[in-house]
Design a protein around this motif. Structure first.
Motif, mmCIF file in Angstrom:
data_model
loop_
_atom_site.group_PDB
_atom_site.id
_atom_site.type_symbol
_atom_site.label_atom_id
_atom_site.label_comp_id
_atom_site.label_asym_id
_atom_site.label_seq_id
_atom_site.Cartn_x
_atom_site.Cartn_y
_atom_site.Cartn_z
ATOM 1 N N SER A 159 0.754 -1.206 -0.076
ATOM 2 C CA SER A 159 0.167 -0.193 0.179
ATOM 3 C C SER A 159 0.996 1.145 -0.162
ATOM 4 O O SER A 159 1.634 1.474 1.029
ATOM 5 N N GLY A 160 0.726 1.869 -0.545
ATOM 6 C CA GLY A 160 1.164 3.217 -0.954
ATOM 7 C C GLY A 160 2.999 3.173 -1.977
ATOM 8 O O GLY A 160 3.220 4.043 -1.664
ATOM 9 N N GLU A 181 -4.392 2.411 -14.515
ATOM 10 C CA GLU A 181 -4.897 2.995 -13.842
ATOM 11 C C GLU A 181 -6.652 1.715 -13.268
ATOM 12 O O GLU A 181 -6.803 1.887 -12.693
ATOM 13 N N LEU A 185 -4.519 1.564 -9.792
ATOM 14 C CA LEU A 185 -2.745 3.047 -9.390
ATOM 15 C C LEU A 185 -3.448 4.281 -9.875
ATOM 16 O O LEU A 185 -3.809 4.363 -10.797
ATOM 17 N N SER A 186 -2.948 5.289 -8.745
ATOM 18 C CA SER A 186 -3.295 6.170 -10.084
ATOM 19 C C SER A 186 -1.046 7.003 -10.477
ATOM 20 O O SER A 186 -0.331 6.515 -9.925
ATOM 21 N N ARG A 229 1.418 5.100 -8.794
ATOM 22 C CA ARG A 229 1.380 5.063 -6.580
ATOM 23 C C ARG A 229 0.532 4.318 -6.560
ATOM 24 O O ARG A 229 -0.803 4.098 -7.198
ATOM 25 N N LYS A 230 0.547 3.182 -5.850
ATOM 26 C CA LYS A 230 -0.324 2.246 -5.265
ATOM 27 C C LYS A 230 -1.304 2.955 -4.146
ATOM 28 O O LYS A 230 -0.781 3.283 -3.355
ATOM 29 N N ASN A 231 -2.760 3.320 -4.121
ATOM 30 C CA ASN A 231 -3.361 3.811 -3.300
ATOM 31 C C ASN A 231 -3.211 2.774 -1.764
ATOM 32 O O ASN A 231 -3.304 1.734 -1.958
#
Length: 231
Positions: A159-160, A181, A185-186, A229-231
């Motif tokens: 995560s993150g 996406e 992910l962002s 980035r993984k939320n």
């Protein structure tokens, strides 16, 4: 903030000495382009970092020099040997495994995944299993390895966690962003860099233009860094 455009002269990260065995990708501008971004993106102490398609280990060594705990993977036996030798010469610990991307490390999770995979569009659909082309040829759209990394990396990130991958604009960065996406992910293109055509692209300019991958009159290739980035 939009993507950062850089000049080739701005890419200044260089190793003092790099051992490269025959058939292993020699560190070039794309390697140093991504290596230069690692510090800015916060790669450093306390982080577990995975370098996919490590080649000579240039990116893995850079991440280790920044203080990260680094694992590297390549399918080439010679690349694995070269990466181990270069980590030893740099006096940094890098754990290098031979295998096919994340299949080499089932179930492992990392704070960051970094990669400079083969991404050059090639006339043949079948990927080379031997010879120098193995280090850069990636199918007719240049995405044979890029798609697999986009699809598999989210499961390897905590995560993150952060993904940083460099490839050519010829290999459709918008598709990389969309795939990431869709996986939750962002994602965006964080950096762009224009460079003169290298010998591989110069050798297939006619095919690239006939395939519609390269506009007539183009004299430079654009490299991009995909940041997710993984939320």
């Amino acid at each position: 903030m939009g993507p950062i455009a850089m000049s080739a002269g701005a890419v200044t990260v260089r190793p003092r000495r790099t051992v490269r065995l025959p058939g292993v990708y020699a560190p070039q501008t794309d390697s140093y382009f991504l290596a230069a971004a690692l510090r800015r993106e916060g790669v450093g102490p306390g982080m577990d970092v995975l370098d996919l398609c490590t080649g000579t280990g240039t990116l893995a060594v850079r991440a280790a020099q920044l203080g990260a705990r680094v694992t590297a993977v390549d399918i080439s036996r010679r690349a694995v040997t070269a990466a181990r030798v270069n980590a030893s010469l740099a006096k940094v610990p890098v754990f290098v495994h031979r295998g096919d991307l994340l299949a080499a490390l089932p179930g492992r999770r990392f704070d960051a995944v970094i990669s400079n995979p083969p991404y050059v569009p090639a006339p043949r659909r079948t990927l080379p299993r031997h010879g120098p082309g193995r280090a850069w040829d990636a199918g007719p759209d240049g995405r044979a390895l890029v798609d697999r990394i986009c699809d598999a990396a989210p499961a390897a990130l905590r995560s993150g966690g952060l993904l940083l991958m460099v490839h050519s604009a010829l290999s459709r960065p918008d598709e990389s962003v969309r795939r990431l996406e869709r996986a939750g992910l962002s994602a965006s293109v964080s950096d762009r860099l224009s460079i003169p055509f290298g010998p591989v692209l110069r050798g297939r300019l006619g095919w690239l233009r006939d395939s519609g991958l390269l506009p007539p009159g183009a004299t430079t290739e654009e490299l991009v860094i995909i940041r997710a980035r993984k939320n």
